[in-house]
Design an enzyme around this catalytic site. Sequence first.
Site, short mmCIF file in Angstrom:
data_model
loop_
_atom_site.label_atom_id
_atom_site.label_comp_id
_atom_site.label_asym_id
_atom_site.label_seq_id
_atom_site.Cartn_x
_atom_site.Cartn_y
_atom_site.Cartn_z
N ARG A 1 48.96 -28.20 -62.25
CA ARG A 1 47.85 -28.87 -61.08
C ARG A 1 48.29 -28.35 -59.50
O ARG A 1 47.43 -28.12 -58.82
CB ARG A 1 47.91 -30.38 -61.25
CG ARG A 1 46.98 -31.06 -60.48
CD ARG A 1 46.46 -32.61 -60.89
NE ARG A 1 46.00 -33.36 -59.93
CZ ARG A 1 46.81 -33.99 -59.04
NH1 ARG A 1 47.90 -34.35 -59.20
NH2 ARG A 1 46.13 -34.55 -58.16
N GLY B 1 30.94 -18.36 -52.73
CA GLY B 1 30.89 -18.65 -54.13
C GLY B 1 29.30 -18.70 -54.65
O GLY B 1 28.86 -19.36 -55.43
N HIS C 1 37.23 -37.19 -54.74
CA HIS C 1 36.64 -36.75 -55.83
C HIS C 1 37.42 -36.53 -57.21
O HIS C 1 37.97 -35.23 -57.33
CB HIS C 1 35.78 -35.45 -55.17
CG HIS C 1 35.18 -34.82 -56.49
ND1 HIS C 1 34.01 -35.52 -57.15
CD2 HIS C 1 35.26 -33.76 -56.92
CE1 HIS C 1 33.78 -34.68 -58.04
NE2 HIS C 1 34.51 -33.36 -58.12
N GLY D 1 28.19 -17.87 -58.07
CA GLY D 1 28.66 -18.95 -59.38
C GLY D 1 27.62 -19.78 -59.73
O GLY D 1 26.55 -19.86 -59.34
N GLN D 2 28.22 -20.47 -60.85
CA GLN D 2 27.10 -21.61 -61.47
C GLN D 2 26.30 -22.31 -60.30
O GLN D 2 25.17 -22.44 -60.27
CB GLN D 2 27.87 -22.60 -62.31
CG GLN D 2 28.45 -22.25 -63.43
CD GLN D 2 28.45 -23.68 -64.12
OE1 GLN D 2 27.31 -24.05 -64.95
NE2 GLN D 2 29.44 -24.36 -64.01
N ARG E 1 26.04 -40.27 -59.54
CA ARG E 1 25.93 -40.69 -60.80
C ARG E 1 26.35 -42.23 -60.95
O ARG E 1 25.78 -42.72 -61.82
CB ARG E 1 27.45 -39.95 -61.24
CG ARG E 1 27.48 -38.51 -61.41
CD ARG E 1 28.73 -38.06 -61.63
NE ARG E 1 28.96 -36.60 -62.11
CZ ARG E 1 29.79 -35.62 -62.22
NH1 ARG E 1 31.05 -36.08 -61.54
NH2 ARG E 1 29.66 -34.60 -62.42
N ASN F 1 44.35 -22.89 -54.18
CA ASN F 1 43.19 -23.30 -53.28
C ASN F 1 43.59 -23.43 -51.81
O ASN F 1 42.85 -23.22 -51.05
CB ASN F 1 42.52 -24.33 -53.93
CG ASN F 1 41.72 -24.06 -55.03
OD1 ASN F 1 40.80 -23.37 -54.95
ND2 ASN F 1 41.90 -24.49 -56.23
N ASP G 1 29.44 -38.05 -57.05
CA ASP G 1 29.78 -39.21 -57.75
C ASP G 1 29.19 -40.47 -57.42
O ASP G 1 28.63 -41.45 -58.09
CB ASP G 1 31.44 -39.46 -57.31
CG ASP G 1 32.22 -38.38 -57.29
OD1 ASP G 1 32.28 -37.86 -58.39
OD2 ASP G 1 32.56 -37.66 -56.49
N GLN H 1 39.93 -19.61 -44.85
CA GLN H 1 38.54 -20.07 -44.63
C GLN H 1 38.24 -20.76 -43.51
O GLN H 1 37.54 -20.64 -42.38
CB GLN H 1 37.68 -20.38 -45.95
CG GLN H 1 37.45 -19.28 -47.08
CD GLN H 1 36.80 -19.83 -47.88
OE1 GLN H 1 36.25 -20.57 -48.35
NE2 GLN H 1 36.41 -18.51 -48.96
P1 NAX Z 1 32.12 -20.90 -60.75
O1 NAX Z 1 33.58 -20.67 -61.33
O2 NAX Z 1 30.88 -20.68 -61.79
O3 NAX Z 1 31.60 -19.94 -59.27
C1 NAX Z 1 32.67 -19.98 -58.41
C2 NAX Z 1 32.26 -18.93 -57.48
O4 NAX Z 1 33.18 -18.83 -56.52
C3 NAX Z 1 32.63 -17.66 -58.32
O5 NAX Z 1 31.19 -16.61 -58.32
C4 NAX Z 1 33.66 -16.87 -57.69
O6 NAX Z 1 33.74 -15.41 -57.66
C5 NAX Z 1 33.59 -17.37 -56.09
N1 NAX Z 1 34.65 -17.55 -55.46
C6 NAX Z 1 36.06 -17.87 -55.96
N2 NAX Z 1 36.90 -18.02 -54.97
C7 NAX Z 1 36.27 -17.55 -53.91
C8 NAX Z 1 36.49 -17.21 -52.58
N3 NAX Z 1 37.98 -17.30 -52.20
N4 NAX Z 1 35.67 -16.91 -51.54
C9 NAX Z 1 34.52 -16.61 -52.07
N5 NAX Z 1 34.03 -16.78 -53.29
C10 NAX Z 1 34.96 -17.19 -54.20
O7 NAX Z 1 32.32 -22.28 -60.27
P2 NAX Z 1 31.25 -23.69 -60.05
O8 NAX Z 1 30.61 -24.18 -61.25
O9 NAX Z 1 30.13 -22.98 -59.11
O10 NAX Z 1 32.21 -24.69 -59.19
C11 NAX Z 1 32.44 -24.25 -57.83
C12 NAX Z 1 33.49 -25.34 -57.39
O11 NAX Z 1 32.81 -26.44 -57.58
C13 NAX Z 1 34.63 -25.59 -58.48
O12 NAX Z 1 35.86 -25.48 -57.83
C14 NAX Z 1 34.47 -26.72 -59.10
O13 NAX Z 1 35.43 -27.34 -59.62
C15 NAX Z 1 33.61 -27.42 -57.87
N6 NAX Z 1 33.13 -28.57 -58.20
C16 NAX Z 1 33.06 -29.57 -57.36
C17 NAX Z 1 32.31 -30.93 -57.42
C18 NAX Z 1 32.17 -32.19 -56.55
O14 NAX Z 1 31.51 -32.99 -56.54
N7 NAX Z 1 32.80 -31.85 -55.22
C19 NAX Z 1 31.35 -31.15 -58.51
C20 NAX Z 1 31.15 -29.78 -59.38
C21 NAX Z 1 32.29 -28.80 -59.82
O15 NAX Z 1 33.05 -28.95 -60.52
#
Ligand code: NAX
Length: 328
Positions: A100, A11, A189, A14-15, A164, A107, A161, A114
């Site tokens: 959910r 990913g 989490h 992504g963000q 935070r 996932n 967490d 993976q």
């Molecule tokens: P984004 O949707 O901005 O980015 C995710 C990226 O992953 C995208 O570019 C997408 O194309 C890619 N992607 C999706 N499935 C994939 C796969 N099977 N193989 C390779 N790439 C894949 O999300 P983002 O804001 O970056 O968040 C990513 C994940 O982190 C989300 O599941 C989010 O819920 C989780 N988080 C986890 C946190 C934690 O503390 N554990 C906190 C922050 C965040 O919410």
Amino acid sequence: MKSPVRVAVTGAAGQIGYSLVFRIASGEMLGKDQPVILQMLELPMEKAQAALKGVMMELEDCAFPLLVGMVGTDDAEVAFKDADVALLVGARPRGPGMERKDLLLENAKIFTAQGAALNKVASRDVKVLVVGNPANTNAYIAMKSAPDLNPKNFTAMLRLDHNRALSQLAIKAGVAVADIEKLVVWGNHSPTMYPDYRFATVGGSSLKDKIGDESWNRETFIPKVGKRGAAIIEARGLSSAASAANAAIDHLRDWVLGTDGKWATMGIPSDGSYGIPKDVMYGFPVVCKDGKYEIVSGLVIDDYSREMMNKTLAELEEERAGVASLLG
Ligand code: NAX
């Protein structure tokens, strides 16, 4: 010069990926003397691959001295090949009308594949951090899908967490974040997590005594930390990204370089400590040394804490039951 470490990031476009890979390449995760090779995975869709190309162009444009190689791919076995570290960030977000349970299952498929790819091609000592949600259960699935790797190599991110909670405590007590030690966030989490500062110290004395106000703990602090992710979405219109990337950096840096006797929170497979059933991917207090973590033992669990720890455990067990059919 040290030999390079291979760091896989899924990913990556992504963000969170966009906040993460530049910091890894600049040496903030593994040290300013540690060259890295970034192996980045994105979805095969044209848009995702184009975005990944853009990220790679920007990485080039930074001319990071420690970035000695880069791979961008849509193939997990290419991204994970000989990986020493793997940050599994990419995950399926919840779509409109999606339950959910469906999110869990979607996932589960990703993390089964993976985990199997890591099992096949990664370094036998690969350190895996799962960030993509539901992070604990995704990490559990990846671990179970990689039977030839040590289960201890799979971890889930509770560090955001933890961080935070640290900041909220520092603000409340009027002390510096850096002076607070011995904090832990138990469990999943998710909003059920239990941030616990009963053992925390500031400058060596009890933080709990300094704060005093137990109703603040139960009525303000715990819900605030639990709902912080939602508050960020509300404010920003987007979920936490820079702080999540920062937490991932903290998690891996501590695991690889050590915590110097200090506590950190990591989501790890339980060894049965504190009555948490074996293998449940649960947030525990750990100290890290020589690339390994150890659970801080001997902490007294009072009735309220047990209740909180059981609540977050029950949620994890429910998630695990929801994906059991996929794990055989
Ligand atoms: P984004 O949707 O901005 O980015 C995710 C990226 O992953 C995208 O570019 C997408 O194309 C890619 N992607 C999706 N499935 C994939 C796969 N099977 N193989 C390779 N790439 C894949 O999300 P983002 O804001 O970056 O968040 C990513 C994940 O982190 C989300 O599941 C989010 O819920 C989780 N988080 C986890 C946190 C934690 O503390 N554990 C906190 C922050 C965040 O919410």
